[in-house]
Design an enzyme around this catalytic site. Structure first.
Site, PDB file in Angstrom:
ATOM      1  N   ARG A 196       0.805  -1.217   0.000  1.00  0.00           N
ATOM      2  CA  ARG A 196       0.000   0.000   0.000  1.00  0.00           C
ATOM      3  C   ARG A 196       0.843   1.275   0.000  1.00  0.00           C
ATOM      4  O   ARG A 196       0.355   2.344   0.338  1.00  0.00           O
ATOM      5  CB  ARG A 196      -0.931  -0.021   1.219  1.00  0.00           C
ATOM      6  CG  ARG A 196      -1.888  -1.212   1.210  1.00  0.00           C
ATOM      7  CD  ARG A 196      -2.831  -1.198   2.394  1.00  0.00           C
ATOM      8  NE  ARG A 196      -2.134  -1.302   3.663  1.00  0.00           N
ATOM      9  CZ  ARG A 196      -1.731  -2.442   4.216  1.00  0.00           C
ATOM     10  NH1 ARG A 196      -1.948  -3.580   3.575  1.00  0.00           N
ATOM     11  NH2 ARG A 196      -1.118  -2.452   5.382  1.00  0.00           N
ATOM     12  N   HIS A 255      12.856   3.018  -1.935  1.00  0.00           N
ATOM     13  CA  HIS A 255      12.887   2.188  -0.720  1.00  0.00           C
ATOM     14  C   HIS A 255      11.745   1.180  -0.714  1.00  0.00           C
ATOM     15  O   HIS A 255      11.958  -0.019  -0.485  1.00  0.00           O
ATOM     16  CB  HIS A 255      12.805   3.070   0.527  1.00  0.00           C
ATOM     17  CG  HIS A 255      12.397   2.327   1.762  1.00  0.00           C
ATOM     18  ND1 HIS A 255      13.153   1.292   2.286  1.00  0.00           N
ATOM     19  CD2 HIS A 255      11.296   2.441   2.564  1.00  0.00           C
ATOM     20  CE1 HIS A 255      12.545   0.804   3.364  1.00  0.00           C
ATOM     21  NE2 HIS A 255      11.425   1.476   3.545  1.00  0.00           N
ATOM     22  N   ARG A 310       8.517 -10.178  -3.552  1.00  0.00           N
ATOM     23  CA  ARG A 310       7.862 -10.761  -4.718  1.00  0.00           C
ATOM     24  C   ARG A 310       8.813 -11.438  -5.697  1.00  0.00           C
ATOM     25  O   ARG A 310       8.351 -12.152  -6.600  1.00  0.00           O
ATOM     26  CB  ARG A 310       7.035  -9.688  -5.434  1.00  0.00           C
ATOM     27  CG  ARG A 310       5.910  -9.122  -4.574  1.00  0.00           C
ATOM     28  CD  ARG A 310       5.005 -10.203  -4.046  1.00  0.00           C
ATOM     29  NE  ARG A 310       3.907  -9.668  -3.239  1.00  0.00           N
ATOM     30  CZ  ARG A 310       2.941 -10.384  -2.706  1.00  0.00           C
ATOM     31  NH1 ARG A 310       2.916 -11.706  -2.880  1.00  0.00           N
ATOM     32  NH2 ARG A 310       1.996  -9.817  -1.977  1.00  0.00           N
TER      33      ARG A 310
END
Length: 298
Positions: A112, A208, A217
């Protein structure tokens, strides 16, 4: 004609000026180019801000940029990465145009810390494009990982699965089209489509948080369909900020962290002691992961 001549003159002047912003030639070469991912997806670099220079500039703000060598810049970036000083890396940003299956997008947005604007099927009609996995990526459910794949199915069984996926994907798109022809609203018509249909979005994030996303991932335990996107983006990061990328690989991507108990086991093994898992308080899964790391079997 006079107005046109003036406009051309202004445009030529703008083109001839050298930008004062930081430019990375390796990224300029790939701006807007599609990097193919999966069967119909892609990653496209749209824009970026900053470079390795921006990271060290931010870190040195207390005493100015000075005249530093590449080796000194690399040493500083290594220090920042090693000690998790994250703010300097947040000074760089990058924006991608990405085409991906909806089920991959739903995993992706769990991160998010990015700005996202997605193609809207409320306003536009979706294309007849859906993801079908290659046969060797159709697998059983893992027996020890509730989220993961197990062994690959036989070619015959995998072909059966992909044939059904294609049939169902075509069928739901036909239904989608029938709804549209009947005048059903796009926002209702779209709900018949399956999760393997492709969507697109613009995704902007600072360096970052991008590295955090890529660390998770691109891991071997991540789902294949999102991992290949991360691997493609890693190659772009390597071109963009090579010093930061090298530090990221050294201290994050290919490093290991241990719990207090696991570190105690490592120390005992180095000292030549025999260690049984039952005496350490370490669970079976953590123990297996630790032994894999020490045996370099990952």
């Amino acid at each position: 004609m006079l107005v046109l001549s003036i406009r051309i003159k202004v445009w030529q002047t703008m083109e001839s000026e050298i930008t004062k912003r930081i430019v990375v030639p390796e990224l300029e070469d790939i701006l807007y180019k599609e990097h193919k991912v999966l069967d119909k997806g892609f990653v496209r670099l749209v824009d970026y801000m900053g470079s390795d220079e921006s990271v060290v500039q931010a870190a040195r703000i207390s005493y100015g940029r000075g005249t530093k060598s590449v080796s000194q810049d690399a040493a500083l970036i290594n220090y920042l990465m090693r000690h998790s000083h994250t703010t300097p890396f947040e000074m760089c940003e990058i924006k991608f145009h990405i085409k991906l299956p909806i089920f991959v997008a739903r995993q992706w947005v769990r991160h998010r810390t990015a700005n996202v604007n997605e193609y809207s099927a409320r306003y536009s009609v979706l294309d007849h494009e859906f993801y079908i996995p290659e046969l060797d990526h159709v697998a059983t459910q893992s027996e020890d990982n509730a989220q993961g794949r197990g062994n690959s199915l036989s070619n015959e069984d995998a072909q059966y699965v992909t044939d059904l996926l294609k049939r169902d994907s075509d069928m739901v798109y036909e239904t989608y089209n029938k709804f549209l022809i009947k005048g059903v609203s796009r926002e209702i018509s779209r709900i018949s489509l399956t999760l393997n249909y492709y969507t697109e979005w613009y995704w902007k994030i600072d360096l970052h948080n991008l590295l955090h996303f890529l660390r998770l991932r691109s891991d071997v335990h991540a789902q294949y369909e999102i991992r290949v996107y991360a691997e493609t983006m890693l190659e772009i990061v390597k071109k963009w900020v090579p010093l930061t990328y090298a530090a990221f690989v050294e201290y994050c991507l290919e490093s290991q962290s241990f719990s207090k108990s696991a570190l105690s086991v490592v120390k005992k093994l180095i000292a030549g002691e025999d260690v049984a898992r039952e005496d350490t308080g370490i669970g079976k899964r953590e123990w297996r992961e630790l032994m894999d790391v020490l045996a370099d079997n990952k």
